[in-house]
Design a protein around this motif. Structure first.
Motif, mmCIF file in Angstrom:
data_model
loop_
_atom_site.group_PDB
_atom_site.id
_atom_site.type_symbol
_atom_site.label_atom_id
_atom_site.label_comp_id
_atom_site.label_asym_id
_atom_site.label_seq_id
_atom_site.Cartn_x
_atom_site.Cartn_y
_atom_site.Cartn_z
ATOM 1 N N UNK A 118 0.859 -1.181 0.000
ATOM 2 C CA UNK A 118 0.000 0.000 0.000
ATOM 3 C C UNK A 118 0.901 1.239 0.000
ATOM 4 N N UNK A 119 0.377 2.343 -0.529
ATOM 5 C CA UNK A 119 1.182 3.542 -0.737
ATOM 6 C C UNK A 119 0.513 4.765 -0.140
ATOM 7 N N UNK A 120 1.345 5.655 0.374
ATOM 8 C CA UNK A 120 0.896 6.994 0.728
ATOM 9 C C UNK A 120 1.180 7.869 -0.480
ATOM 10 N N UNK A 121 0.251 8.761 -0.788
ATOM 11 C CA UNK A 121 0.364 9.604 -1.970
ATOM 12 C C UNK A 121 0.542 11.050 -1.527
ATOM 13 N N UNK A 168 2.728 18.803 -10.608
ATOM 14 C CA UNK A 168 3.620 18.428 -11.701
ATOM 15 C C UNK A 168 4.110 17.008 -11.480
ATOM 16 N N UNK A 169 4.106 16.577 -10.207
ATOM 17 C CA UNK A 169 4.524 15.227 -9.838
ATOM 18 C C UNK A 169 3.693 14.742 -8.664
ATOM 19 N N UNK A 170 3.432 13.451 -8.657
ATOM 20 C CA UNK A 170 2.830 12.782 -7.509
ATOM 21 C C UNK A 170 3.865 11.817 -6.957
ATOM 22 N N UNK A 171 3.908 11.679 -5.655
ATOM 23 C CA UNK A 171 4.884 10.815 -5.013
ATOM 24 C C UNK A 171 4.164 9.652 -4.338
ATOM 25 N N UNK A 172 4.610 8.438 -4.607
ATOM 26 C CA UNK A 172 4.055 7.235 -4.001
ATOM 27 C C UNK A 172 5.125 6.624 -3.107
ATOM 28 N N UNK A 173 4.825 6.569 -1.816
ATOM 29 C CA UNK A 173 5.772 6.034 -0.839
ATOM 30 C C UNK A 173 5.162 4.784 -0.223
ATOM 31 N N UNK A 174 5.845 3.632 -0.290
ATOM 32 C CA UNK A 174 5.317 2.413 0.330
ATOM 33 C C UNK A 174 5.133 2.618 1.832
ATOM 34 N N UNK A 175 4.037 2.073 2.366
ATOM 35 C CA UNK A 175 3.727 2.237 3.777
ATOM 36 C C UNK A 175 3.366 0.892 4.387
ATOM 37 N N UNK A 176 3.736 0.708 5.632
ATOM 38 C CA UNK A 176 3.416 -0.548 6.316
ATOM 39 C C UNK A 176 2.069 -0.464 7.027
ATOM 40 N N UNK A 177 1.558 0.755 7.246
ATOM 41 C CA UNK A 177 0.253 0.899 7.883
ATOM 42 C C UNK A 177 -0.832 0.986 6.822
ATOM 43 N N UNK A 178 -2.050 0.597 7.183
ATOM 44 C CA UNK A 178 -3.163 0.617 6.231
ATOM 45 C C UNK A 178 -3.941 1.927 6.299
ATOM 46 N N UNK A 179 -3.694 2.736 7.314
ATOM 47 C CA UNK A 179 -4.452 3.964 7.502
ATOM 48 C C UNK A 179 -3.965 5.064 6.560
ATOM 49 N N UNK A 180 -4.871 5.631 5.767
ATOM 50 C CA UNK A 180 -4.536 6.722 4.866
ATOM 51 C C UNK A 180 -3.685 6.322 3.683
ATOM 52 N N UNK A 181 -3.797 5.073 3.253
ATOM 53 C CA UNK A 181 -2.985 4.602 2.131
ATOM 54 C C UNK A 181 -3.872 4.183 0.966
ATOM 55 N N UNK A 182 -3.252 4.003 -0.187
ATOM 56 C CA UNK A 182 -3.924 3.563 -1.394
ATOM 57 C C UNK A 182 -3.304 2.251 -1.857
ATOM 58 N N UNK A 242 14.959 7.314 -3.418
ATOM 59 C CA UNK A 242 15.092 6.743 -2.079
ATOM 60 C C UNK A 242 14.419 7.672 -1.073
ATOM 61 N N UNK A 243 13.525 7.123 -0.232
ATOM 62 C CA UNK A 243 12.844 7.910 0.787
ATOM 63 C C UNK A 243 12.827 7.124 2.094
ATOM 64 N N UNK A 244 13.538 7.612 3.070
ATOM 65 C CA UNK A 244 13.626 7.002 4.396
ATOM 66 C C UNK A 244 13.937 5.500 4.334
ATOM 67 N N UNK A 245 14.878 5.135 3.500
ATOM 68 C CA UNK A 245 15.342 3.759 3.412
ATOM 69 C C UNK A 245 14.513 2.846 2.527
ATOM 70 N N UNK A 246 13.484 3.375 1.877
ATOM 71 C CA UNK A 246 12.671 2.557 0.962
ATOM 72 C C UNK A 246 12.685 3.186 -0.422
#
Length: 114
Positions: free
Chosen positions: A12-15, A25-39, A76-80
């Protein structure tokens, strides 16, 4: 998606987008381990989809009237490994001029007998 190295069925990703910008101009998708507020990406026939209509409309991307291309850049964002989706309107197809036999009535020829 195999080249990117992320299992979209289980991740799941945070956007997000750039702060202080009215139009994205850009959207950022960051993998997340929590299910709250993710896509989550949903599997389609030969592709994956991400339901973001509210976020796209709020960020000034009018996808109902214009088709858009998204270019994926990894960073790279916070190790992911995260994704930057660069938003650009789809380039219109170049219309090739017709070079075949002309159609319709022939134009009247100017006569010299006046």
């Amino acid at each position: 998606m195999a080249h990117i190295g992320v299992d979209l069925d289980r991740t799941s990703f945070k956007v997000g987008m750039d702060e202080g910008k009215r139009k994205a101009k850009s959207l950022y998708l960051v993998p997340s381990s929590t299910a709250e507020g993710t896509f989550v990406f949903e599997k389609a026939a030969k592709s994956y989809t991400l339901a973001l209509p509210f976020i796209l409309k709020k960020s000034g991307v009018d996808f109902t009237k214009t088709k858009y291309d998204f270019t994926i850049c990894l960073f790279e964002y916070e190790g992911t490994t995260a994704f930057e989706l660069k938003v650009a309107p789809e380039a219109p197809a170049v219309k090739v001029p017709y070079i075949g036999k002309p159609r319709g009535r022939k134009p009247k020829q100017a006569s010299d007998a006046e």
